[in-house]
Design an enzyme around this catalytic site. Structure first.
Site, short mmCIF file in Angstrom:
data_model
loop_
_atom_site.label_atom_id
_atom_site.label_comp_id
_atom_site.label_asym_id
_atom_site.label_seq_id
_atom_site.Cartn_x
_atom_site.Cartn_y
_atom_site.Cartn_z
N ALA A 1 0.81 -1.23 0.00
CA ALA A 1 0.00 0.00 0.00
C ALA A 1 0.84 1.28 0.00
O ALA A 1 0.44 2.29 -0.57
CB ALA A 1 -0.93 0.00 1.21
N HIS B 1 -3.57 -10.08 -4.36
CA HIS B 1 -4.82 -9.82 -3.65
C HIS B 1 -5.95 -9.45 -4.61
O HIS B 1 -6.94 -8.86 -4.20
CB HIS B 1 -4.63 -8.70 -2.61
N ILE C 1 -4.57 -3.51 -5.15
CA ILE C 1 -5.67 -3.89 -6.03
C ILE C 1 -6.04 -2.72 -6.94
O ILE C 1 -7.07 -2.72 -7.59
CB ILE C 1 -6.89 -4.32 -5.18
N PHE D 1 -4.92 1.61 4.80
CA PHE D 1 -5.85 1.50 5.93
C PHE D 1 -5.13 1.18 7.22
O PHE D 1 -5.67 1.37 8.30
CB PHE D 1 -6.95 0.49 5.63
N CYS E 1 -26.84 -15.69 -11.50
CA CYS E 1 -27.31 -16.75 -10.59
C CYS E 1 -27.94 -16.21 -9.31
O CYS E 1 -28.44 -17.00 -8.50
CB CYS E 1 -26.16 -17.70 -10.24
N SER F 1 5.77 -1.75 1.86
CA SER F 1 5.06 -2.79 2.61
C SER F 1 5.74 -2.95 3.96
O SER F 1 6.96 -3.05 4.04
CB SER F 1 5.07 -4.12 1.86
N GLN G 1 0.61 -6.40 -3.70
CA GLN G 1 -0.51 -6.62 -2.77
C GLN G 1 -1.65 -5.66 -3.10
O GLN G 1 -2.72 -5.75 -2.53
CB GLN G 1 -0.06 -6.33 -1.33
N CYS H 1 -21.28 -18.53 -8.82
CA CYS H 1 -21.13 -19.16 -10.14
C CYS H 1 -19.79 -18.83 -10.79
O CYS H 1 -19.52 -19.28 -11.89
CB CYS H 1 -22.29 -18.75 -11.06
ZN ZN Z 1 -23.32 -15.82 -10.04
#
Ligand code: ZN
Length: 240
Positions: free
Chosen positions: A24, A119, A103, A35, A148, A185, A101, A130
């Site tokens: 991060a 991550h 995203i 965070f 689904c 990190s 790490q 699904c």
């Molecule tokens: Zn689904």
């Protein structure tokens, strides 16, 4: 504050075979809060309770609201000088891979090609029932999977979920690294922290750039306790 030797770090990087491991701290200068830091946008307790597999199933509305806010902020973020230097080092074939790490996709936006996301990422949404993958925009429109009716969420590893397949790829890559550079990190999260530990076990050199101490500082060849844009900027100057 520990200020390492920029020239020594540059000499190590010049030998190539470098794998970057980022956390991060590399993205805070792009405006994405860590965070774990006290100034983070969410306190750690809230973050862990909402970014969790329990919240995905049991607190649907709060969970979706939390990610809608998080996504809108992260999508506006731009890569900073650290992401750009890492991408340049890949372009000149010194960095072989980036293991992250994060995203936020900022390494890719800066031009890095071989990025292993351990991550997951926030560009995609994913149905836990699904297994369908969607563009993350869908989270602005629906709360349940259109295929689904199952619990849909961002394609990120939530607290309480197993590590994805990409973690094994990262472990294979790090075993072949000549050098591992940790950027931003604190190495406090497992199994992610096992990556630089594995690098050491396989006799790689280790460079650590992080604002605070880590438990591997004593094993590193160079340690910089400062902003990653400052440290990487100085190291990069010494490469040329
Ligand atoms: Zn689904």
């Amino acid at each position: 504050m520990l200020k390492g030797d920029y020239k020594k770090a540059a000499d190590i990087i010049r030998e190539g075979g470098v794998v970057v491991f980022s956390g991060a701290g590399i993205s805070t200068e792009s405006g994405i809060p860590d965070f774990r830091s006290p100034t983070g946008l969410w306190n750690q307790e809230n973050f862990i309770s909402l970014a969790s597999v329990d919240a995905l199933y049991e607190k649907r509305s709060e969970f979706i609201k939390f990610y809608r806010e998080r996504l809108s902020k992260i999508k506006l973020a731009k890569p900073n000088a650290s992401h750009e230097i890492v991408a340049k080092l890949e372009k000149i074939s010194l960095v072989t891979h980036v293991i992250t790490q994060n995203i936020d996709r900022l390494h890719q936006k800066a031009g890095s090609k071989r990025v292993i996301e351990i991550h997951g990422n926030l560009d995609e949404a994913y149905c836990r029932t699904c297994k369908s993958i969607f563009d993350s925009k869908i989270l602005d429109e629906v709360e349940m999977c259109p295929n689904c009716g199952g619990a849909i969420g961002p394609n990120v590893v939530l607290f309480g979920e197993a590590m994805p397949e990409s973690f094994n790829d990262a472990m294979e890559v790090i075993k072949r690294a000549k050098t591992c550079i940790v950027i931003g990190s604190s190495l406090s999260v497992y199994p992610a922290a096992a990556i630089p530990e594995t690098a050491l076990k396989f006799n790689a050199k280790l460079i650590i750039i992080n604002k605070t101490k880590t438990h591997l500082d004593g094993f590193a060849d160079a340690v910089f306790h400062e902003s990653s844009t400052v440290a990487l900027g100085e190291i990069y100057k010494n490469l040329n």
